[in-house]
Design an enzyme around this catalytic site. Sequence first.
Site, mmCIF file in Angstrom:
data_model
loop_
_atom_site.group_PDB
_atom_site.id
_atom_site.type_symbol
_atom_site.label_atom_id
_atom_site.label_comp_id
_atom_site.label_asym_id
_atom_site.label_seq_id
_atom_site.Cartn_x
_atom_site.Cartn_y
_atom_site.Cartn_z
ATOM 1 N N ALA A 192 10.052 -2.831 6.417
ATOM 2 C CA ALA A 192 10.216 -1.583 7.188
ATOM 3 C C ALA A 192 10.343 -0.394 6.241
ATOM 4 O O ALA A 192 11.157 0.505 6.439
ATOM 5 C CB ALA A 192 11.413 -1.657 8.135
ATOM 6 N N GLY A 193 9.525 -0.395 5.181
ATOM 7 C CA GLY A 193 9.656 0.618 4.138
ATOM 8 C C GLY A 193 8.498 1.587 4.064
ATOM 9 O O GLY A 193 8.460 2.446 3.192
ATOM 10 N N GLY A 194 7.504 1.438 4.955
ATOM 11 C CA GLY A 194 6.341 2.319 4.885
ATOM 12 C C GLY A 194 5.363 1.883 3.808
ATOM 13 O O GLY A 194 4.573 2.692 3.316
ATOM 14 N N MET A 195 5.401 0.581 3.434
ATOM 15 C CA MET A 195 4.475 0.082 2.416
ATOM 16 C C MET A 195 3.626 -1.069 2.941
ATOM 17 O O MET A 195 3.018 -1.818 2.173
ATOM 18 C CB MET A 195 5.241 -0.356 1.166
ATOM 19 C CG MET A 195 6.022 0.801 0.560
ATOM 20 S SD MET A 195 6.837 0.332 -0.937
ATOM 21 C CE MET A 195 5.486 0.527 -2.083
ATOM 22 N N ALA A 196 3.616 -1.214 4.256
ATOM 23 C CA ALA A 196 2.749 -2.187 4.928
ATOM 24 C C ALA A 196 3.001 -3.631 4.486
ATOM 25 O O ALA A 196 2.054 -4.409 4.344
ATOM 26 C CB ALA A 196 1.273 -1.807 4.768
ATOM 27 N N LYS B 157 0.853 -1.197 0.000
ATOM 28 C CA LYS B 157 0.000 0.000 0.000
ATOM 29 C C LYS B 157 0.879 1.234 0.000
ATOM 30 O O LYS B 157 2.015 1.229 0.503
ATOM 31 C CB LYS B 157 -0.958 0.031 1.195
ATOM 32 C CG LYS B 157 -0.321 0.209 2.583
ATOM 33 C CD LYS B 157 -0.120 1.643 3.018
ATOM 34 C CE LYS B 157 0.797 1.708 4.232
ATOM 35 N NZ LYS B 157 1.345 2.960 4.590
ATOM 36 N N GLY C 280 4.481 -6.088 6.193
ATOM 37 C CA GLY C 280 4.102 -7.009 7.275
ATOM 38 C C GLY C 280 2.593 -7.138 7.375
ATOM 39 O O GLY C 280 2.063 -8.235 7.599
ATOM 40 N N SER C 281 1.898 -6.028 7.170
ATOM 41 C CA SER C 281 0.431 -6.042 7.223
ATOM 42 C C SER C 281 -0.131 -6.857 6.056
ATOM 43 O O SER C 281 -1.120 -7.576 6.218
ATOM 44 C CB SER C 281 -0.115 -4.613 7.142
ATOM 45 O OG SER C 281 0.389 -3.841 8.199
ATOM 46 N N PRO D 6 9.110 -4.046 0.038
ATOM 47 C CA PRO D 6 10.228 -3.675 0.914
ATOM 48 C C PRO D 6 9.844 -3.805 2.391
ATOM 49 O O PRO D 6 8.721 -3.476 2.770
ATOM 50 C CB PRO D 6 10.486 -2.206 0.564
ATOM 51 C CG PRO D 6 9.814 -1.971 -0.734
ATOM 52 C CD PRO D 6 8.747 -2.991 -0.902
ATOM 53 N N ASP E 289 -3.032 -1.144 9.309
ATOM 54 C CA ASP E 289 -3.040 -1.221 7.839
ATOM 55 C C ASP E 289 -3.567 -2.556 7.308
ATOM 56 O O ASP E 289 -3.695 -2.721 6.093
ATOM 57 C CB ASP E 289 -1.611 -1.082 7.292
ATOM 58 C CG ASP E 289 -1.013 0.278 7.544
ATOM 59 O OD1 ASP E 289 -1.772 1.251 7.625
ATOM 60 O OD2 ASP E 289 0.224 0.358 7.644
HETATM 61 O O1 C5P Z 1 -1.086 -0.509 13.851
HETATM 62 P P1 C5P Z 1 0.350 -0.859 13.668
HETATM 63 O O2 C5P Z 1 0.770 -2.012 14.550
HETATM 64 O O3 C5P Z 1 0.761 -1.060 12.273
HETATM 65 O O4 C5P Z 1 1.160 0.413 14.195
HETATM 66 C C1 C5P Z 1 2.542 0.376 14.410
HETATM 67 C C2 C5P Z 1 2.936 1.571 15.240
HETATM 68 O O5 C5P Z 1 2.799 2.768 14.486
HETATM 69 C C3 C5P Z 1 2.114 1.790 16.492
HETATM 70 O O6 C5P Z 1 2.617 1.057 17.581
HETATM 71 C C4 C5P Z 1 2.263 3.290 16.704
HETATM 72 O O7 C5P Z 1 3.509 3.586 17.294
HETATM 73 C C5 C5P Z 1 2.311 3.828 15.292
HETATM 74 N N1 C5P Z 1 0.978 4.242 14.795
HETATM 75 C C6 C5P Z 1 0.393 5.395 15.315
HETATM 76 N N2 C5P Z 1 -0.840 5.773 14.856
HETATM 77 C C7 C5P Z 1 -1.473 5.072 13.895
HETATM 78 C C8 C5P Z 1 -0.892 3.914 13.338
HETATM 79 C C9 C5P Z 1 0.345 3.529 13.810
HETATM 80 O O8 C5P Z 1 0.962 6.047 16.197
HETATM 81 N N3 C5P Z 1 -2.661 5.487 13.466
#
Ligand code: C5P
Length: 305
Positions: free
Chosen positions: A104-108, A12, A110-111, A102, A144
């Site tokens: 830990a790349g900000g593209m979700a 994403k 793991g999600s 990628p 995500d």
């Molecule tokens: O929901 P997720 O586990 O992907 O979020 C990872 C981390 O990103 C959270 O522990 C939090 O530190 C941060 N986060 C946030 N606000 C969001 C989504 C994520 O602060 N809406």
Amino acid sequence: MTDSVTVAAPAKINLQLGVGPRRPDGFHTLATVYQAIGLYDDVTVARADATTLTVSSDGVDASDVPTDASNLALRAVALLSDHAGLSPDEARVRVHVHKRIPTAGGMAGGSADAAAALLACDALWGLGIRHEELLDLAASLGSDVPFSLVGGTAVGTGRGEVVEPVDDSGTYWWVVALSTQGLPTPAVFAEFDRLNSDRVVPEPALSGALLEALATGDPGDVAQALSNDLTGAALSLRPDLRDVLDLGSRAPALAGLLSGSGPTCLFLTRDEPAAHQVATVLDAAGTTVLVAGGPAPGAHVVTAL
Ligand code: C5P
């Protein structure tokens, strides 16, 4: 009986990432517009005598992906088997994750693996869980994860987990510039809090200009309306990303922006040939790049044997 199921789940990007105040539960209120792009992780689940997880990759470094119970795909398997009340014998699966997104790349990425594991186990175990119920389970795994199940272009509210598809008549070609070093999402949100500690952060609002541009489907208009409120925080932690963004914009892309919490950078281009031109410029400067189109479908079963 089905013995093995493979599900593909997309990366994403956020066309808008509006970030509001930190909530009492530690998450931030978001007003975001997601788009799934044609870059997929594949997750295969198969019946087995013991639950295990293996990882392979294609074009990305997956050495940091955990293979123990902390892996989000394994947590998804455990959550679904508990939810369905399966016996430990029935619930044992071999999970294989093939990564192209990628890490830990900000593209979700793991999600996406978690969403894929939910859908794959639902099919493997023949549970027939309703879509709404799967979305609730997905939300409990991460902000995500529901979007990975939905795909396409969608708005996300709450902490990002409340997902609603939006009208999008365009096709968009993105150049994805990878970074050799990941940037943990919690660190970027913490930096956002630090940078905003002396002011009251307003509730975020969806961009009307972006939603209108998507409905029309013109990449030039969409480019004008892209935004990411985590840019300042990510650049504060990783000032080198500014050079990548500048280079892509000169390449020339229609617009460049940080992907989610970074460090991946994205460049929107007019069409597929333009994307390959921008990719060539970035590649020549030593940046690893991928080209992907969006919107792409959400997690879906590829094979069931
Ligand atoms: O929901 P997720 O586990 O992907 O979020 C990872 C981390 O990103 C959270 O522990 C939090 O530190 C941060 N986060 C946030 N606000 C969001 C989504 C994520 O602060 N809406």
